[in-house]
Design a protein around this motif. Structure first.
Motif: not given
Length: 138
Positions: A103-118
């Motif tokens: 039941g977790a809430s996940h407010p942030i999940s993002r790639n920190v790089s603006k140039t490289t995929p994750a």
């Protein structure tokens, strides 16, 4: 059995400001099923693995997970910023992992790089009957 993950580019428009890329337009994620199997020695439970590909600057919309889902997340490549429930925000690099309680809430999940995929692998242990494993936060 069709499993629906309700996060991605189409719903990225409702992403919270902290998860939105700085460019001013929404860049989502791409989620694909990697593995799905009922767990034979645990009646009513299934193991489902998803690969989440983030383009440069990509982010998932803020979301919650099914009440039955225990999740193990492993960063395959790149660096991913994540926050679960009211925990601290942390950047995980390739080879690092975390877990999310049911039941977790996940407010942030993002790639920190603006140039490289994750890329990350998210492994869910869930009730086999659960259809909505991820729900966007409105």
């Amino acid at each position: 059995m069709k499993i629906r993950i309700a996060i991605g580019a189409a719903s990225a428009a409702i992403a919270i400001a902290t998860a939105a890329p700085a460019s001013g337009h929404d860049v989502g994620d791409n989620v694909t099923t990697n593995f799905q199997q009922t767990i034979p020695n645990i009646p009513g439970k299934s193991l489902i693995a998803f690969v989440v590909d983030y383009p440069p600057g990509g982010a998932s919309v803020a979301h919650t997970h099914a009440k039955s889902s225990f999740i193990y997340a492993y960063v395959i490549s790149g660096s991913i910023e994540s926050k679960v429930n009211d925990g601290s925000t942390r950047v995980y690099k390739a080879g690092e992992s975390w877990s999310e309680p049911p039941g977790a809430s996940h407010p942030i999940s993002r790639n920190v790089s603006k140039t490289t995929p994750a890329k990350l692998l998210a492994v869910f242990v869930v009730d086999t009957d659960d259809k909505e494993l991820t729900t966007p936060v409105k």
